[in-house]
Design a protein around this motif. Sequence first.
Motif, mmCIF file in Angstrom:
data_model
loop_
_atom_site.group_PDB
_atom_site.id
_atom_site.type_symbol
_atom_site.label_atom_id
_atom_site.label_comp_id
_atom_site.label_asym_id
_atom_site.label_seq_id
_atom_site.Cartn_x
_atom_site.Cartn_y
_atom_site.Cartn_z
ATOM 1 N N LEU A 143 0.837 -1.213 0.000
ATOM 2 C CA LEU A 143 0.000 0.000 0.000
ATOM 3 C C LEU A 143 0.867 1.257 0.000
ATOM 4 O O LEU A 143 0.588 2.220 -0.721
ATOM 5 C CB LEU A 143 -0.920 0.022 1.225
ATOM 6 C CG LEU A 143 -2.072 -0.974 1.231
ATOM 7 C CD1 LEU A 143 -2.855 -0.860 2.540
ATOM 8 C CD2 LEU A 143 -3.008 -0.741 0.043
ATOM 9 N N ALA A 144 1.930 1.243 0.816
ATOM 10 C CA ALA A 144 2.797 2.431 0.898
ATOM 11 C C ALA A 144 3.464 2.702 -0.451
ATOM 12 O O ALA A 144 3.589 3.856 -0.876
ATOM 13 C CB ALA A 144 3.854 2.240 1.983
ATOM 14 N N ILE A 154 6.195 -0.611 17.120
ATOM 15 C CA ILE A 154 6.246 0.279 15.967
ATOM 16 C C ILE A 154 5.041 0.002 15.061
ATOM 17 O O ILE A 154 4.743 -1.160 14.770
ATOM 18 C CB ILE A 154 7.601 0.112 15.216
ATOM 19 C CG1 ILE A 154 7.707 1.035 14.016
ATOM 20 C CG2 ILE A 154 7.872 -1.318 14.820
ATOM 21 C CD1 ILE A 154 8.065 2.438 14.412
ATOM 22 N N HIS A 155 4.351 1.077 14.674
ATOM 23 C CA HIS A 155 3.148 0.888 13.850
ATOM 24 C C HIS A 155 3.551 0.393 12.464
ATOM 25 O O HIS A 155 4.503 0.869 11.862
ATOM 26 C CB HIS A 155 2.369 2.200 13.727
ATOM 27 C CG HIS A 155 0.961 1.973 13.258
ATOM 28 N ND1 HIS A 155 0.654 1.716 11.946
ATOM 29 C CD2 HIS A 155 -0.214 1.940 13.936
ATOM 30 C CE1 HIS A 155 -0.660 1.546 11.828
ATOM 31 N NE2 HIS A 155 -1.206 1.670 13.038
ATOM 32 N N VAL A 156 2.760 -0.548 11.948
ATOM 33 C CA VAL A 156 3.094 -1.194 10.675
ATOM 34 C C VAL A 156 3.070 -0.177 9.515
ATOM 35 O O VAL A 156 3.818 -0.331 8.540
ATOM 36 C CB VAL A 156 2.128 -2.399 10.471
ATOM 37 C CG1 VAL A 156 0.699 -1.942 10.277
ATOM 38 C CG2 VAL A 156 2.590 -3.318 9.382
ATOM 39 N N THR A 157 2.295 0.871 9.644
ATOM 40 C CA THR A 157 2.290 1.912 8.600
ATOM 41 C C THR A 157 3.610 2.689 8.622
ATOM 42 O O THR A 157 4.116 3.096 7.576
ATOM 43 C CB THR A 157 1.072 2.854 8.806
ATOM 44 O OG1 THR A 157 -0.104 2.058 8.701
ATOM 45 C CG2 THR A 157 1.021 3.969 7.782
ATOM 46 N N ASP A 158 4.162 2.889 9.818
ATOM 47 C CA ASP A 158 5.490 3.521 9.908
ATOM 48 C C ASP A 158 6.563 2.612 9.306
ATOM 49 O O ASP A 158 7.467 3.079 8.601
ATOM 50 C CB ASP A 158 5.839 3.843 11.370
ATOM 51 C CG ASP A 158 5.075 5.059 11.888
ATOM 52 O OD1 ASP A 158 4.808 5.970 11.086
ATOM 53 O OD2 ASP A 158 4.761 5.083 13.090
ATOM 54 N N ARG A 203 -7.770 -0.702 4.927
ATOM 55 C CA ARG A 203 -7.569 -1.318 3.604
ATOM 56 C C ARG A 203 -6.968 -2.716 3.692
ATOM 57 O O ARG A 203 -7.010 -3.452 2.718
ATOM 58 C CB ARG A 203 -6.677 -0.418 2.734
ATOM 59 C CG ARG A 203 -7.348 0.886 2.350
ATOM 60 C CD ARG A 203 -6.413 1.773 1.557
ATOM 61 N NE ARG A 203 -5.284 2.233 2.357
ATOM 62 C CZ ARG A 203 -4.228 2.888 1.869
ATOM 63 N NH1 ARG A 203 -4.159 3.137 0.571
ATOM 64 N NH2 ARG A 203 -3.257 3.301 2.664
ATOM 65 N N VAL A 204 -6.366 -3.058 4.841
ATOM 66 C CA VAL A 204 -5.819 -4.413 4.999
ATOM 67 C C VAL A 204 -6.824 -5.212 5.830
ATOM 68 O O VAL A 204 -7.063 -4.904 6.993
ATOM 69 C CB VAL A 204 -4.439 -4.382 5.678
ATOM 70 C CG1 VAL A 204 -3.970 -5.788 6.023
ATOM 71 C CG2 VAL A 204 -3.421 -3.698 4.766
ATOM 72 N N GLN A 249 -9.924 -1.707 15.474
ATOM 73 C CA GLN A 249 -10.886 -1.431 14.393
ATOM 74 C C GLN A 249 -10.906 -2.560 13.369
ATOM 75 O O GLN A 249 -11.935 -2.863 12.779
ATOM 76 C CB GLN A 249 -10.546 -0.120 13.652
ATOM 77 C CG GLN A 249 -10.719 1.155 14.464
ATOM 78 C CD GLN A 249 -12.022 1.164 15.240
ATOM 79 O OE1 GLN A 249 -13.071 0.784 14.729
ATOM 80 N NE2 GLN A 249 -11.966 1.560 16.502
ATOM 81 N N VAL A 250 -9.746 -3.190 13.130
ATOM 82 C CA VAL A 250 -9.678 -4.242 12.109
ATOM 83 C C VAL A 250 -9.949 -5.617 12.718
ATOM 84 O O VAL A 250 -10.666 -6.433 12.144
ATOM 85 C CB VAL A 250 -8.295 -4.227 11.405
ATOM 86 C CG1 VAL A 250 -8.172 -5.357 10.399
ATOM 87 C CG2 VAL A 250 -8.083 -2.888 10.707
ATOM 88 N N ILE A 251 -9.412 -5.846 13.908
ATOM 89 C CA ILE A 251 -9.515 -7.192 14.496
ATOM 90 C C ILE A 251 -10.926 -7.460 15.029
ATOM 91 O O ILE A 251 -11.499 -8.530 14.815
ATOM 92 C CB ILE A 251 -8.461 -7.367 15.622
ATOM 93 C CG1 ILE A 251 -7.044 -7.350 15.019
ATOM 94 C CG2 ILE A 251 -8.675 -8.648 16.404
ATOM 95 C CD1 ILE A 251 -5.920 -7.329 16.049
ATOM 96 N N ARG A 252 -11.508 -6.458 15.696
ATOM 97 C CA ARG A 252 -12.773 -6.667 16.399
ATOM 98 C C ARG A 252 -13.892 -7.193 15.483
ATOM 99 O O ARG A 252 -14.480 -8.234 15.764
ATOM 100 C CB ARG A 252 -13.194 -5.356 17.070
ATOM 101 C CG ARG A 252 -14.504 -5.425 17.777
ATOM 102 C CD ARG A 252 -14.791 -4.102 18.480
ATOM 103 N NE ARG A 252 -16.167 -4.049 18.906
ATOM 104 C CZ ARG A 252 -17.135 -3.542 18.174
ATOM 105 N NH1 ARG A 252 -16.895 -3.037 16.983
ATOM 106 N NH2 ARG A 252 -18.377 -3.538 18.623
#
Length: 329
Positions: A18-19, A225-229, A180-181, A318-321
């Motif tokens: 995505l990045a 560390i955030h995966v987007t970073d 998006r993931v 938000q994604v897992i729940r």
Amino acid sequence: MRTLVVGGAGYIGSHVVLALLDAGPFHVAVLDDFSTGHRINVPDMAELFEGDFRDRTFLHQVFRAFRPQAVIHLAALKAAGESMNIPVTYANHNLIGSLGLIHTCLEYGIEAFVFSSTAAVYGDPVYLPLDEDHPTKPINFYGYTKLAIEEHLSWYSQLSGLSYASLRYFNAAGYDASGRVQGLETDPRNLIPIVMETAAGLRPSLSVFGDDYPTPDGTCVRDYIHVTDLADAHVRALEAVAKHGSLICNLGTGSGFSVLEVLASARKVTSRPIPSVISARRPGDPPQLWASNDRATRLLGWKPQHSDLGTLLNTAWQVIRPQILEEQT
Ligand SMILES: NC(=O)c1ccc[n+]([C@@H]2O[C@H](COP(=O)([O-])OP(=O)(O)OC[C@H]3O[C@@H](n4cnc5c(N)ncnc54)[C@H](O)[C@@H]3O)[C@@H](O)[C@H]2O)c1
């Protein structure tokens, strides 16, 4: 730049894809066998080559068809504990498999190779924060496989002109903030997804391994560390390798959160009780670990933007729940 992302359907790889697409000037292909990754994580904009990266015939077909200029390698077995029980499986995958991929890159004259390495190359910390000059003495076979590939990359850089970036990730967490993931990390072993699974009722309680460490609240402190970073750093690494040549960088925040801090914040974010029990210490767990990211700042112009505890936990929840709740109904 034509960029092949090996393991691009996995947890970190899908964010890297995505990045790259968000950054613009990249033509992206994913090579994945979906052993732990998900087809749903491959965006329409990326080409897909389905297969095993350890199959050299398949690799040649992919390289001839896609003609990559850069390769990002994220396809590894990554469970440190498991690597101690089945070292030959880890050697076949992470050592022999990765070498085959790197040799293919050399044959095709790849301009940049980016390798997913890990903080596990350091072993027990002699000092903190861990910078890239800290002694490398892995205490599990997984960390050894990553260090051995780093050493090969260094030799090939000197002897064969390979330009590479080795990125030593600390604890990856969170998900793309716009959702998006959708394919979740398979069999996660890190604290944050396990806390989320407990919050959603998949696990009865969270085990806190030791509360008598020499840390402010007695529980272990880690650098999340955030995966987007992380993904952003890969895009920057491709540019930096072209500019400065080969490099090794830590990717961490430069500070840490304790298990109890994560738990307290997670209770707020999820509004769930998240039961926990204090258990015995696990052997081999250092009390504290965090990175110096000075070199990443200097060479990549990179600083974490999404790695505060609230964003790490919120984006994960938000994604897992919804997925866990859907599975439960
Ligand atoms: N997750 C972390 O906290 C963390 C920390 C440090 C380093 N790393 C490293 O980052 C990389 C990615 O980790 P992740 O968490 O995204 O793992 P993951 O398991 O989610 O992703 C790995 C991807 O590689 C694919 N793959 C595995 N074997 C393959 C093969 N033989 N052929 C083709 N595809 C194959 C899987 O299907 C998956 O899509 C790994 O190299 C790991 O060692 C991860």
